[in-house]
Motif scaffolding. Structure first.
Motif, mmCIF file in Angstrom:
data_model
loop_
_atom_site.group_PDB
_atom_site.id
_atom_site.type_symbol
_atom_site.label_atom_id
_atom_site.label_comp_id
_atom_site.label_asym_id
_atom_site.label_seq_id
_atom_site.Cartn_x
_atom_site.Cartn_y
_atom_site.Cartn_z
ATOM 1 N N PRO A 25 -3.980 -2.423 -4.012
ATOM 2 C CA PRO A 25 -2.696 -2.117 -3.367
ATOM 3 C C PRO A 25 -2.885 -1.571 -1.960
ATOM 4 O O PRO A 25 -3.864 -0.884 -1.668
ATOM 5 C CB PRO A 25 -2.084 -1.060 -4.302
ATOM 6 C CG PRO A 25 -3.254 -0.444 -4.994
ATOM 7 C CD PRO A 25 -4.257 -1.535 -5.163
ATOM 8 N N VAL A 27 -1.665 0.895 1.017
ATOM 9 C CA VAL A 27 -0.989 2.195 1.130
ATOM 10 C C VAL A 27 -0.971 2.623 2.588
ATOM 11 O O VAL A 27 -1.799 2.187 3.391
ATOM 12 C CB VAL A 27 -1.705 3.283 0.282
ATOM 13 C CG1 VAL A 27 -1.634 2.948 -1.184
ATOM 14 C CG2 VAL A 27 -3.146 3.477 0.755
ATOM 15 N N SER A 286 8.030 11.287 0.240
ATOM 16 C CA SER A 286 7.452 10.137 -0.462
ATOM 17 C C SER A 286 6.011 10.373 -0.876
ATOM 18 O O SER A 286 5.475 9.647 -1.724
ATOM 19 C CB SER A 286 7.540 8.886 0.419
ATOM 20 O OG SER A 286 6.849 9.102 1.651
ATOM 21 N N SER A 335 3.024 6.290 0.601
ATOM 22 C CA SER A 335 3.801 5.151 0.104
ATOM 23 C C SER A 335 3.207 4.660 -1.207
ATOM 24 O O SER A 335 1.986 4.676 -1.396
ATOM 25 C CB SER A 335 3.816 4.020 1.139
ATOM 26 O OG SER A 335 2.504 3.492 1.311
ATOM 27 N N GLY A 336 4.057 4.256 -2.115
ATOM 28 C CA GLY A 336 3.604 3.669 -3.371
ATOM 29 C C GLY A 336 2.875 4.610 -4.311
ATOM 30 O O GLY A 336 2.031 4.161 -5.090
ATOM 31 N N THR A 337 3.180 5.869 -4.269
ATOM 32 C CA THR A 337 2.444 6.829 -5.101
ATOM 33 C C THR A 337 2.704 6.627 -6.589
ATOM 34 O O THR A 337 1.853 6.969 -7.421
ATOM 35 C CB THR A 337 2.822 8.267 -4.713
ATOM 36 O OG1 THR A 337 4.236 8.421 -4.821
ATOM 37 C CG2 THR A 337 2.390 8.576 -3.293
ATOM 38 N N LEU A 339 2.641 3.973 -8.256
ATOM 39 C CA LEU A 339 1.788 2.932 -8.826
ATOM 40 C C LEU A 339 0.309 3.301 -8.811
ATOM 41 O O LEU A 339 -0.525 2.538 -9.323
ATOM 42 C CB LEU A 339 1.987 1.619 -8.046
ATOM 43 C CG LEU A 339 3.431 1.090 -8.010
ATOM 44 C CD1 LEU A 339 3.504 -0.157 -7.138
ATOM 45 C CD2 LEU A 339 3.922 0.791 -9.420
#
Length: 356
Positions: A25, A27, A286, A335-337, A339
């Motif tokens: 992913p 980030v 976030s 961002s995207g923590t 997942l």
């Protein structure tokens, strides 16, 4: 042949690497920059006068005169209230009469003693008579002293029938009327000084060490009656004794003479504890990951892997939060923590920069 085989292996390795990178992913990160912040303690304080007395008469009797009422400003020594003093005046007159009689007895005893003293020079008077007359003089002197003391006592008893102001101030309350019986056990008026006002605050016991260790603590005092009139004042004194009920200790802040605050008002007091200096990091909301137990953490990227970092949330406002527990220059994922998992490989797609 060997060369062709090596090229095929290298191509396969690069393709596998590219495929693996595609599964990692992406980030975005921000580089943490902690800044020192002194802990601020916000408390509610009460304005109290240095002199605040519930007054009672020193004598007992029926109230015959009331000279002041609630709201009146009085001076030290001013008459506030009077009790029926007829009996006290009669007893004083009796004592004064006894004093006059004692003076007469002393004068007579002195005259008789002087007579026998002159006859003694001519050797025509017995020594026992001289001794007797001398004893009478001493007895008359003692009676005179007793009479003077009794006059002073009765004068004091008469004085105690009048209540006077012990200091300058304002009559805050009157709780007796003419015709009522009162005595030393009854509070008849409340007198509050209009000078030397101060604010008392109750500080939780867990801050005792920090407060004592801090030097020259300044307090921002904002009266609830006029929040815009903020004053910066030093802590005047601490009471080094804890309240067993509230588990707190008191601190006093002396107010300036020109203050508009009066006894009974409230104020918000903010203390900055220098000894409790912490390093906070400002991050976007976030970046936070909340756990079922109510705790928080963030993810930091180290060698392309995410590492979970437990943090403490200090405060939150709009889209920013202030936290502790993040190391300097850490690459914090923003961002995207949701997942991410601890130890997961990631690709940093964008570096936002330093946190403020």
């Amino acid at each position: 042949m060997k060369y062709k085989f090596a090229c095929i292996v290298l191509a396969m390795t690069q393709a596998a690497s590219l495929k693996a990178d595609e599964t990692q992913p992406e980030v975005r990160v921000i580089y943490a920059k902690p800044h020192a912040v002194s802990e601020q303690l916000t408390l509610s304080g009460s304005v109290e006068a240095q002199q605040n007395a519930s007054l009672a008469t020193l004598g007992s009797g029926v109230v015959t005169e009331i000279y002041v009422d609630a709201g009146d400003t009085v001076s030290k020594g001013q008459k506030l209230l009077a009790l029926d003093s007829v009996l006290a005046q009669i007893e004083l007159q009796q004592a004064q009469a006894n004093l006059q009689l004692a003076n007469v007895h002393l004068n007579e005893a002195t005259r008789l003693y002087n007579e026998v003293t002159s006859l003694n020079n001519k050797k025509v008077i017995a020594k026992t008579t001289i001794s007797e007359r001398s004893a009478n003089v001493e007895k008359a002197q003692a009676n005179l002293a007793q009479a003077k003391a009794n006059v002073a006592l009765q004068q004091e008893m008469l004085t105690r029938q009048t209540l006077t102001a012990p200091f300058d101030g304002i009559i805050a309350q009157r709780s007796v009327n003419i015709g009522e019986w009162t005595g030393p056990q009854n509070n008849v008026m409340q007198l509050i000084s209009n000078k030397n006002q101060r604010i008392f605050i109750d500080i939780p016991q867990e801050y005792y060490s920090a407060v004592v260790a801090s030097k020259n603590i300044m307090a921002n005092v904002s009266p609830d009656s006029s929040p815009s009139d903020m004053m910066q004042l030093p802590i005047s004194q601490y009471v080094s004794a804890s309240n067993m009920t509230s588990r707190s200790f008191r601190a006093r802040i002396d107010l300036p003479e020109n203050t508009t605050l009066i006894s009974g008002m409230s104020a918000i007091v903010k203390l900055h504890l220098n000894s409790q200096q912490q390093y906070h990091v400002s991050l976007p909301k976030s970046a936070l990951k909340r756990h079922p137990d109510g705790q928080y953490s963030v993810f930091s990227v180290v060698n392309s892997k995410v590492v979970r970092v437990p943090i403490t949330l200090i405060n939150s406002s709009f889209e920013q939060v202030s936290v502790t527990g993040v190391a300097d220059e850490s690459a914090v994922v923003i961002s995207g923590t949701d997942l991410l998992k601890d130890g997961m490989l990631v690709r940093v797609s964008k570096q936002v920069g330093e946190s403020k």
